[in-house]
Design an enzyme around this catalytic site. Sequence first.
Site, PDB file in Angstrom:
ATOM      1  N   CYS A  63       7.640  55.994   1.734  1.00 29.06           N
ATOM      2  CA  CYS A  63       7.838  55.391   3.048  1.00 29.06           C
ATOM      3  C   CYS A  63       8.477  53.999   2.945  1.00 29.06           C
ATOM      4  O   CYS A  63       9.038  53.512   3.920  1.00 29.06           O
ATOM      5  CB  CYS A  63       6.524  55.345   3.814  1.00 29.06           C
ATOM      6  SG  CYS A  63       5.168  54.548   2.944  1.00 29.06           S
ATOM      7  N   HIS A  64       8.430  53.393   1.763  1.00 28.74           N
ATOM      8  CA  HIS A  64       9.056  52.080   1.580  1.00 28.74           C
ATOM      9  C   HIS A  64      10.577  52.158   1.689  1.00 28.74           C
ATOM     10  O   HIS A  64      11.233  51.138   1.870  1.00 28.74           O
ATOM     11  CB  HIS A  64       8.645  51.454   0.234  1.00 28.74           C
ATOM     12  CG  HIS A  64       9.081  52.233  -0.968  1.00 28.74           C
ATOM     13  ND1 HIS A  64       8.380  53.332  -1.426  1.00 28.74           N
ATOM     14  CD2 HIS A  64      10.143  52.094  -1.799  1.00 28.74           C
ATOM     15  CE1 HIS A  64       8.992  53.826  -2.497  1.00 28.74           C
ATOM     16  NE2 HIS A  64      10.070  53.086  -2.741  1.00 28.74           N
TER      17      HIS A  64
ATOM     18  N   TYR B 267      14.787  54.399  10.673  1.00 30.84           N
ATOM     19  CA  TYR B 267      13.868  55.258  11.415  1.00 30.84           C
ATOM     20  C   TYR B 267      14.647  56.244  12.276  1.00 30.84           C
ATOM     21  O   TYR B 267      14.261  57.403  12.416  1.00 30.84           O
ATOM     22  CB  TYR B 267      12.912  54.419  12.265  1.00 30.84           C
ATOM     23  CG  TYR B 267      11.918  53.650  11.434  1.00 30.84           C
ATOM     24  CD1 TYR B 267      10.764  54.259  10.960  1.00 30.84           C
ATOM     25  CD2 TYR B 267      12.154  52.320  11.095  1.00 30.84           C
ATOM     26  CE1 TYR B 267       9.856  53.564  10.169  1.00 30.84           C
ATOM     27  CE2 TYR B 267      11.253  51.610  10.311  1.00 30.84           C
ATOM     28  CZ  TYR B 267      10.111  52.237   9.858  1.00 30.84           C
ATOM     29  OH  TYR B 267       9.222  51.549   9.069  1.00 30.84           O
TER      30      TYR B 267
ATOM     31  N   ASN C 183       1.309  57.379   6.543  1.00 31.02           N
ATOM     32  CA  ASN C 183       1.476  58.056   5.258  1.00 31.02           C
ATOM     33  C   ASN C 183       0.347  57.627   4.309  1.00 31.02           C
ATOM     34  O   ASN C 183       0.263  56.468   3.930  1.00 31.02           O
ATOM     35  CB  ASN C 183       2.834  57.684   4.664  1.00 31.02           C
ATOM     36  CG  ASN C 183       3.013  58.165   3.248  1.00 31.02           C
ATOM     37  OD1 ASN C 183       2.325  59.055   2.777  1.00 31.02           O
ATOM     38  ND2 ASN C 183       3.953  57.546   2.548  1.00 31.02           N
TER      39      ASN C 183
ATOM     40  N   GLU D 164      14.065  49.636  -7.351  1.00 32.82           N
ATOM     41  CA  GLU D 164      14.831  50.877  -7.309  1.00 32.82           C
ATOM     42  C   GLU D 164      16.337  50.627  -7.278  1.00 32.82           C
ATOM     43  O   GLU D 164      17.111  51.507  -7.631  1.00 32.82           O
ATOM     44  CB  GLU D 164      14.399  51.725  -6.108  1.00 32.82           C
ATOM     45  CG  GLU D 164      13.004  52.298  -6.269  1.00 32.82           C
ATOM     46  CD  GLU D 164      12.616  53.252  -5.159  1.00 32.82           C
ATOM     47  OE1 GLU D 164      13.442  53.540  -4.267  1.00 32.82           O
ATOM     48  OE2 GLU D 164      11.464  53.718  -5.188  1.00 32.82           O
TER      49      GLU D 164
END
Length: 166
Positions: free
Chosen positions: A126-127, A95, A118, A153
């Site tokens: 946002c993950h 953040y 979001n 990912e």
Amino acid sequence: MMEEIWGSFTTPVGTAVAWVTPDGSLTRFWTNARSLPKGGRRDDGAIAHVKTEVDEYFAGARKDFTLPLAADGTPFQKQVWAELCRIPFGETISYLTLATRVGDPGAARAVGHANGRNPIGLIVPCHRVIGANGTLTGYAGGLPLKQALLEFESGQPSLFPFTSLS
């Protein structure tokens, strides 16, 4: 007021629901939906372009979404969401880093709040934002989903398809 058009489809993480404008711009997107919307007009064909890109993502053939976006938010929220789209597939940032990227290193808390609002999860990734110490922090879809998306990912596709994230 603009007509709400929505549709749904199945993903490896549950039912997805997408809302689009009449011109096809995405305004909201949920994964792992527990129920379908009650208002608006359902038109699964109107969200076919969303389904195509999400299917490609989960098949490992897409790392960047190219969908037109039209989320409703404050100018600051939109700035944060735009910066989220710049986080590369398979990477995470804190953040604090996100706050620095939007020009205010002291705004980590405000950035976290904008991140939490979001409306286009997964597609506006946002993950990919985590705590400064590397821990997973809040995610509207739940921390198990956030962890699973990050693992996916990072190249661990054996996690898909999910049978349950609850």
